[in-house]
Write an enzyme that holds these catalytic residues in place. Structure first.
Site, PDB file in Angstrom:
ATOM      1  N   GLY A 144       0.833  -1.191   0.000  1.00 28.79           N
ATOM      2  CA  GLY A 144       0.000   0.000   0.000  1.00 28.79           C
ATOM      3  C   GLY A 144       0.869   1.242   0.000  1.00 28.79           C
ATOM      4  O   GLY A 144       1.996   1.223   0.500  1.00 28.79           O
ATOM      5  N   ASP A 145       0.381   2.326  -0.581  1.00 28.20           N
ATOM      6  CA  ASP A 145       1.083   3.596  -0.439  1.00 28.20           C
ATOM      7  C   ASP A 145       1.077   3.973   1.042  1.00 28.20           C
ATOM      8  O   ASP A 145       0.320   3.418   1.846  1.00 28.20           O
ATOM      9  CB  ASP A 145       0.420   4.673  -1.295  1.00 28.20           C
ATOM     10  CG  ASP A 145       1.374   5.795  -1.669  1.00 28.20           C
ATOM     11  OD1 ASP A 145       2.412   5.946  -1.001  1.00 28.20           O
ATOM     12  OD2 ASP A 145       1.083   6.524  -2.638  1.00 28.20           O
ATOM     13  N   CYS A 146       1.909   4.921   1.404  1.00 23.84           N
ATOM     14  CA  CYS A 146       2.176   5.161   2.812  1.00 23.84           C
ATOM     15  C   CYS A 146       1.011   5.866   3.501  1.00 23.84           C
ATOM     16  O   CYS A 146       0.781   7.061   3.299  1.00 23.84           O
ATOM     17  CB  CYS A 146       3.470   5.937   2.957  1.00 23.84           C
ATOM     18  SG  CYS A 146       4.859   4.993   2.275  1.00 23.84           S
ATOM     19  N   ALA A 166      -2.085   4.546   3.075  1.00 21.63           N
ATOM     20  CA  ALA A 166      -3.278   4.260   2.265  1.00 21.63           C
ATOM     21  C   ALA A 166      -4.233   3.299   2.956  1.00 21.63           C
ATOM     22  O   ALA A 166      -5.452   3.384   2.754  1.00 21.63           O
ATOM     23  CB  ALA A 166      -2.867   3.703   0.905  1.00 21.63           C
TER      24      ALA A 166
END
EC number: 3.2.1.37
Length: 797
Positions: free
Chosen positions: A311-313, A315
């Site tokens: 996941g993006d940071c 997200a």
């Protein structure tokens, strides 16, 4: 007393090494491997586990005779539940009981090894700098696939050296391959441009260079294609990426937002993917099982060993805190894990997976599978292998910032620079006095853009002018976004005493960046006012425009007092030197705009939140395929010479949908060769130059309405065509490039009449071909979910 710096250098200057100089307050070139720019430095030790004598040596993860999955399974099987959960976060803690060290998965290398998170730079000496290549938007302007691979190869070598030296991990969260859809997007600078074919070819060659092959058993490093998917909004008019729901039709999704990811995963076989902050049609992407499982892993076949999703940071936190898709952290953690997200760049997984398991929101095997994918990747990278058995463990500091890497960074910058206007002002006359004015006149780290690390040096425009034999008068004149004219008089005074005036301005990361979109696409502050006053002096005036996103250059193009205009993006360490290569004619400009330059009024016609590509009642259309009122079109770029293009055949084919769609190899049919079209490019001028052949396809009446204005189907960069000489340029066109996308997202080859044209703004001859037969579906697009409920039960809403 006005600050007008006149730089004189003695004949012996070149005999001494100067990388940071102060002459009456004037920086020429910054030497960055020191403390003055405050790069973070941490003490380091080997990142690799002890598989010879430590407790981990007793686990089969250290048995090199086994396959990666078996080795990873053995490690995961030995973990307690607590140890498993603790290792689902980007800065995983390892398992001291087992001898498994901590590992930081978050490493960046967008255009060179980047400082921060898992990557550390020393204060001086070894590992205090790395090669800084131009930002992707400028590299994309070179339209040179071989160059992209060469750059990626150097980046991966230096990245591996940093890992071997204990300064970084083995996986890197790059590249950003979201298409540059809207000119206001703050992160467009991180991408190679707006066209999906261009992005797809870029990412294929980039991943090839980063991982050292297509799907290698032993990658040099792991690349990560991000941000999956339909992510291209930061913070616009109070709407933030963390809560934004990108509403995208199946047609636009399949045709525009996904092709680069399909190429990255299905074809280039990248080892990692990052899901994005936004929701897609009501579902947060990191909780979207259709996106991560049905489409990515099943439809695109991205299920090979060691392929994982992060996941993006933050997200996964956004799933409940911002999208309100589920009620709490436990449900968000389970929703992401069940959907196919393996790693959390955040804290939701380690904080809530325990509670989620107790509530029965996921099963233990799902957690095991995520960890097996992650550790299989590290096995492939040789993380658990003896150094002598690993071909990349010998890469060290001596392979960082080599002379070849320096030369490549310079070449990449030169190839990307685009000339937007020239009335004969360029190339510059040799020697004389130049006034260099503007907020980029003496810029250093400003030239790097974002996701950067410290290079050994950054060549400023002033450094380059001096080293090209010019006397320099310098005045900043104004800032990037200032309304103060206090520095104008000084700038005008400097310009009056010069033979030639160079204005260096545009936009920088105070205007466009991650978390910050633009609301206008004009030159910020009073820069145009200063340029106008400089143009009134009736001296040769060149404007060098920096920045990733375009600004409306209408007034500069119309101003007869502006003799030339260059766009140089974010050129990084070689910036000033490369720009002066173009200005002086040492190198001939051949770059092309990888995006459309829109008029300033465009931002008033469509909100950023409108993801639609095709024109409609409230949308004038997006990108060159659907918008035809550009200030400067996608693919625009001038030369110091002239070219003529002729076709080897005026008509090609005929082609039949049955034979074309049947394919000749085991590769996906859309990647197969439709045909190779040959043109002859002749240099009809007086200067040797590269030439980028851009091949566009038009087919009115073929496929669903509306019909695109034109579509890029191929390109090639012909190198060094001498005056009076010709080169044969072959343009390979894939079956998928000729096909169009139906409303349901299917890729379809349609019968009909097609026309091929080369270049933009030229009246070169065209060629035609006909496809007969019946419509053929080349790829059936999986039906997307629409506003589905979460993968776990929603509560408390």
């Amino acid at each position: 007393m006005p600050l007008i710096c006149i730089v004189y250098f003695l004949q012996y200057l070149d005999k001494i090494a100067i990388s940071y100089a102060s002459v009456t307050g004037l920086r020429e070139s910054a030497n960055l491997h020191g403390n003055q720019f405050n790069w973070v430095s941490t003490s380091t030790e080997s990142i690799f586990p002890d598989c010879s004598t430590g407790p981990l040596s007793k686990n089969n993860v250290c048995d090199t005779s086994l396959d990666p999955v078996s080795r990873a399974k053995s490690l995961v099987a030995a973990m307690t539940l607590e140890e498993k959960i603790n290792n689902t976060k980007y800065d995983s803690s390892g398992a001291p009981r087992l001898g498994l060290p901590a590992y930081n998965w978050w490493n960046e290398a967008l255009h060179g090894v980047a400082e921060g998170h898992g990557v550390s730079f020393s204060d001086s000496g070894n590992f205090s700098y790395a090669t800084s290549f131009p930002m992707p938007i400028l590299l994309g302007a070179a339209f040179d696939d071989d160059l992209v691979k060469q750059v990626a190869t150097v980046i991966s070598t230096e990245a591996r050296a940093f890992a071997n030296g204990g300064h970084a991990g083995l996986d890197y969260w790059t590249p950003n391959i979201n298409p540059f859809r809207d000119p206001r997007w703050g992160r467009g600078q991180e991408t190679p441009g707006e066209d999906p074919l261009h992005l797809s070819r870029y990412v294929y060659h980039l991943v090839d260079g980063l991982q050292d092959g297509i799907g290698p058993e032993r990658p040099k490093v792991v690349a990560t294609c991000k941000h999956f998917a339909a992510y291209d909004l930061e913070n616009w008019e109070g709407i933030e990426r963390y809560a934004f729901d990108a509403v995208v039709s199946p047609q636009d999704l399949s045709e525009y937002y996904l092709p680069s990811f399909k190429t990255c995963t299905r074809d280039a076989k990248v080892d990692a993917v990052m899901c994005s902050y936004n929701s897609l049609n009501g579902i947060p992407t990191c909780a979207d099982r259709w996106l991560l499982q049905t489409l990515l892993r099943e439809h695109w076949g991205w299920e090979q060993t060691g392929h994982w999703v992060t996941g993006d940071c933050g997200a996964i936190d956004n799933i409940y805190a911002d999208h309100h898709y589920v009620a709490d952290g436990a449900h968000a953690a389970a929703a992401a894990l069940n959907a196919g997200t393996d790693l959390d760049c955040g804290s939701v997984f380690p904080e809530y997976l325990g509670s989620a398991l107790q509530q029965g929101l996921y099963n233990n095997q799902t957690l095991n599978n995520a960890l097996i994918r992650l550790y299989s990747s590290l096995v492939k990278l040789g993380y658990f292998d003896p150094a002598d058995d690993q071909p990349y463990r010998s890469i060290g500091w001596n392979e960082v910032f080599t002379p070849a890497a320096e030369e490549l960074a310079h070449k990449a910058t030169v190839e990307g620079i685009v000339m937007l206007k020239n009335d004969g002002t360029l190339p510059l006359k040799s020697n004389g006095t130049v006034a260099i004015i503007g907020p980029f006149a003496n810029a250093t780290t400003q030239l790097q853009g974002n996701y950067e690390g410290p290079p050994k040096y950054i060549r400023t425009l002033i450094w380059a002018a001096v080293h090209n034999g010019y006397k320099v008068k310098f005045s900043q004149g104004t800032d990037i976004n200032s309304n103060s004219s206090a520095g104008f008089a000084e700038a005008i005074s400097a310009a009056k005493e010069a033979d030639t005036v160079i204005y260096a301005g545009g936009i920088d990361n105070t205007i466009e960046k991650e978390s910050q979109d633009r609301t206008t696409i004009v030159w910020p502050g009073n820069q145009l006012d200063l340029i106008e006053q400089l143009s009134d002096l009736e001296k040769p005036l060149i404007v060098v425009q920096f920045g990733g996103g375009q600004v409306d250059d209408s007034s500069l193009l119309a101003n007869a007092g502006v003799g030339a205009l260059l766009w140089a993006g974010y050129p990084s360490q070689a910036g000033g030197a490369a720009v002066f290569d173009i200005l002086t004619g040492k190198s001939a400009p051949a770059g092309r705009l990888p995006v459309t330059q829109y008029p300033a009024s465009y931002v008033d016609e469509v909100p950023m939140t409108d993801m639609t590509l095709r024109p409609g009642s409230n949308n004038p259309g997006r990108t060159y395929r659907w918008y035809d009122k550009a200030v400067l079109p996608f693919g625009f770029g001038l030369h110091y010479t002239t070219f003529n293009v002729s076709w080897n055949h005026a008509e090609y084919g005929p082609y039949n949908t049955d034979s074309v769609a049947s394919g000749t190899t085991n590769a996906p049919v859309d990647t197969e060769l439709f045909d190779t079209f040959s043109i002859t490019v002749t240099n009809t001028g007086n200067v040797a130059s590269d030439y980028i052949a851009l091949l566009f396809l038009t087919a009115d009446g073929v496929g669903p309405e509306p019909y695109p204005i034109k579509t890029l189907v191929g390109y090639s960069r012909a190198k060094g065509i001498e005056p009076g000489q010709s080169q044969q340029v072959k343009l390979d066109v894939s079956v998928g490039s000729v096909a169009r996308t139906a409303e349901n997202g299917d890729l379809v080859l349609y019968p009909g009449s097609y026309k091929l044209e080369v270049d933009v703004g030229q009246d070169f001859p065209t060629a035609t071909f006909t496809v007969s037969g019946k419509e053929k579906v080349l790829d059936e697009f999986p039906e997307p979910q629409q506003n589905a409920t979460s993968a776990v039960t929603r509560r408390g809403r």
